[in-house]
Design an enzyme around this catalytic site. Sequence first.
Site, PDB file in Angstrom:
ATOM      1  CB  CYS A  92      -0.943   0.013   1.195  1.00 37.09           C
ATOM      2  SG  CYS A  92      -2.239  -1.218   1.090  1.00 37.09           S
ATOM      3  CG  HIS A 121     -13.172   6.386 -13.162  1.00 37.87           C
ATOM      4  ND1 HIS A 121     -14.429   6.107 -12.702  1.00 37.87           N
ATOM      5  CD2 HIS A 121     -12.727   5.273 -13.787  1.00 37.87           C
ATOM      6  CE1 HIS A 121     -14.755   4.876 -13.050  1.00 37.87           C
ATOM      7  NE2 HIS A 121     -13.727   4.333 -13.704  1.00 37.87           N
ATOM      8  CD  GLU A 168      -8.611   1.606   1.374  1.00 35.83           C
ATOM      9  OE1 GLU A 168      -8.278   2.806   1.330  1.00 35.83           O
ATOM     10  OE2 GLU A 168      -7.969   0.729   1.980  1.00 35.83           O
TER      11      GLU A 168
END
Length: 180
Positions: free
Chosen positions: A23, A67, A135
Site C-alpha cells: 500500500c 476515477h 475501501e
Amino acid sequence: MIIRKLFKFEGAHIVRNCSSQQCRENIHGHSYIVEVFIRSDKLDRGCMVMDFSLLDKVKMFIESFDHTYSLWKGEAEELKHFIYKYNRRVAEFPLSPSAEGFALIFLYVIDLILKNTRFENGEGNIEVSSVRVHETATGYAEAFREDLQEVHFSVRDIHFSPGITEQWKTADWWEKLINA
C-alpha cells in the site's frame, strides 16, 4: 432520527507511511462505498429528516473522487508532477488518502455543505452524524462528529484539478463553500 445515503466511486492512491509495503509503495485502486449518516431532532413537513435531493452538492463532492487519483499533499514533488502531468482527474488534500483520511475529509466537507444548505420545509437541526468509507468488501473506516476535533486543515487545503471542476454542474459551488 438518522437517515443514510450511499454513494460509490472508483479511485486510486498510495497510502504513505502505512504498515503494508504494497500500500505504501504502489499506486493501487479501490471500489469505494461511502455511507453518509444524517440526523435531525425532528421530521420535516414531508415526514422526512430531509429530502435526499438536498444532498446534490454532497453527491457532486463525492463524485469528484470517481476515477480520480487521490494525492496526499505531502507527497514528493516529483510524483506530484508526474500525477498531474498524466492524469486529468486529481484530488489533492492534506491527509493521507486512507479510508480513515477519506472518512474524516468527507465528514468535514459534508458538515460544511449541510451548514450552508438552505432548508425550507420545516426541517429540524440537520447535521451529519457520521461518514463510513468502505475501501474493500471486508473493511471500512467511520468518522463521527466528535472526530471533527481531529481536523487541523480547512476546505482551502483541498484542491481539485480542472478535469474534475469542469464537470461540476454548478461551477462556483466549491468557491462559495470556501468563502462561506
